[in-house]
Enzyme design. Structure first.
Site, PDB file in Angstrom:
ATOM      1  N   HIS A  48       0.676  -1.611  -0.243  1.00  9.14           N
ATOM      2  CA  HIS A  48      -0.145   0.395   0.039  1.00  9.14           C
ATOM      3  C   HIS A  48       1.042   1.316   0.405  1.00  9.14           C
ATOM      4  CE1 HIS A  48      -3.355  -2.831   2.402  1.00  9.14           C
ATOM      5  NE2 HIS A  48      -3.020  -2.959   0.940  1.00  9.14           N
ATOM      6  N   LYS A  90     -16.331  -7.502   4.317  1.00 13.27           N
ATOM      7  CA  LYS A  90     -15.282  -7.855   5.239  1.00 13.27           C
ATOM      8  C   LYS A  90     -15.989  -7.626   6.865  1.00 13.27           C
ATOM      9  CE  LYS A  90     -11.254  -7.091   2.163  1.00 13.27           C
ATOM     10  NZ  LYS A  90     -10.121  -6.649   2.455  1.00 13.27           N
ATOM     11  N   ARG A 112      -2.097  -6.113  -8.363  1.00  9.91           N
ATOM     12  CA  ARG A 112      -1.330  -7.045  -8.121  1.00  9.91           C
ATOM     13  C   ARG A 112      -2.052  -7.992  -8.974  1.00  9.91           C
ATOM     14  NH1 ARG A 112      -3.280  -8.483  -2.051  1.00  9.91           N
ATOM     15  NH2 ARG A 112      -5.604  -8.532  -3.699  1.00  9.91           N
ATOM     16  N   SER A 125      -3.289  -7.964   3.099  1.00 11.49           N
ATOM     17  CA  SER A 125      -3.053  -7.434   4.706  1.00 11.49           C
ATOM     18  C   SER A 125      -3.757  -9.186   4.597  1.00 11.49           C
ATOM     19  CB  SER A 125      -4.416  -6.368   4.541  1.00 11.49           C
ATOM     20  OG  SER A 125      -3.902  -5.348   4.288  1.00 11.49           O
TER      21      SER A 125
END
Ligand code: PNS
Length: 213
Positions: A63, A87, A138, A175
């Site tokens: 990040h 989440k 990514r 994460s």
């Protein structure tokens, strides 16, 4: 009298225009061009502001790398700690703590702010006058997830989303991976700022009972 500048010829009076209907443009979209009489060196530079939204639970060096590179494209970057309903209830850190860790991790960069995004990202972008949303990319899986969000955000009135390809040094890290490694006592220091590694250890000691061996 001032010396003629390039393009002066295009500003000749009505007599110079051909009579009759304007020729059909071969381009579907019309582009309106505004001209300024202020010399470029006297004009205020355009201010650009990108919002980089995410859960940041926690912020990683990937990040930080995206923010660093976004600053080469935008005057200011706002890291927006936003709510991801997928989440909900699964965060390790509270939103305020995530924002505070992001602030500390990015304190060395000028032109960066960290804020909580209370509702829709599109509304926040409008309120802040954002000129772009920035996301890190990514993998193809990220693109599959992010492309519909970029289109939906645009429908909701947000600016365009700009995707920055993740640096290979960080592209394999998320994460979730970091939390998984930390929860099993592994070393996450290669992937997160020091303050985050410490905060994770503290948070996990509060929440995760040791696994019996
Ligand atoms: O890091 P994440 O969890 O992948 O980030 C997703 C996030 C928080 C950016 C996304 O869920 C979001 O934008 N939430 C804000 C609410 C919103 O605007 N939802 C509509 C998105 S199309």
């Amino acid at each position: 009298m001032r010396a003629p500048r390039p393009c002066d010829a295009k500003r000749s009076g009505p007599a110079a225009r051909p009579s009759g209907p304007a020729p059909q443009s071969r381009y579907r979209h019309r582009v309106s061009v505004t001209t300024s009489t202020t010399p470029p060196q006297e004009r205020a530079p355009a201010r650009t502001l990108a919002v980089y939204p995410g859960s940041f639970d926690p912020i990683t060096l990937g990040h930080v790398d995206v923010v660093t590179r976004a600053l080469t494209l935008f005057d200011r970057v706002v890291v927006g700690v936003a709510h991801n309903p997928a989440k909900a209830g699964r965060h390790l850190l509270g939103a305020e703590e995530r924002a505070e860790l992001a602030r500390r991790s990015l304190a060395h960069l000028a032109g960066v702010e960290v804020e909580l995004v209370p509702g829709l990202l599109a509304d926040y972008c409008r309120a802040r006058g954002a000129t772009a949303i920035v996301k890190g990319m990514r993998s193809g899986t990220d693109l599959d997830a992010e492309a519909p969000m970029a289109l939906l955000n645009r429908e909701l009135g947000a600016p365009e989303t700009v995707f920055l390809v993740a640096d290979p040094a960080h592209a394999h890290v998320s994460s979730s991976h970091v939390k998984d490694i930390a929860s099993h006592g592994g070393d996450v220091s290669p992937h997160v700022p020091h303050c985050v590694a410490r905060a994770l250890a503290q948070a996990l000691s509060r929440t995760v009972p040791p696994v019996p061996r």
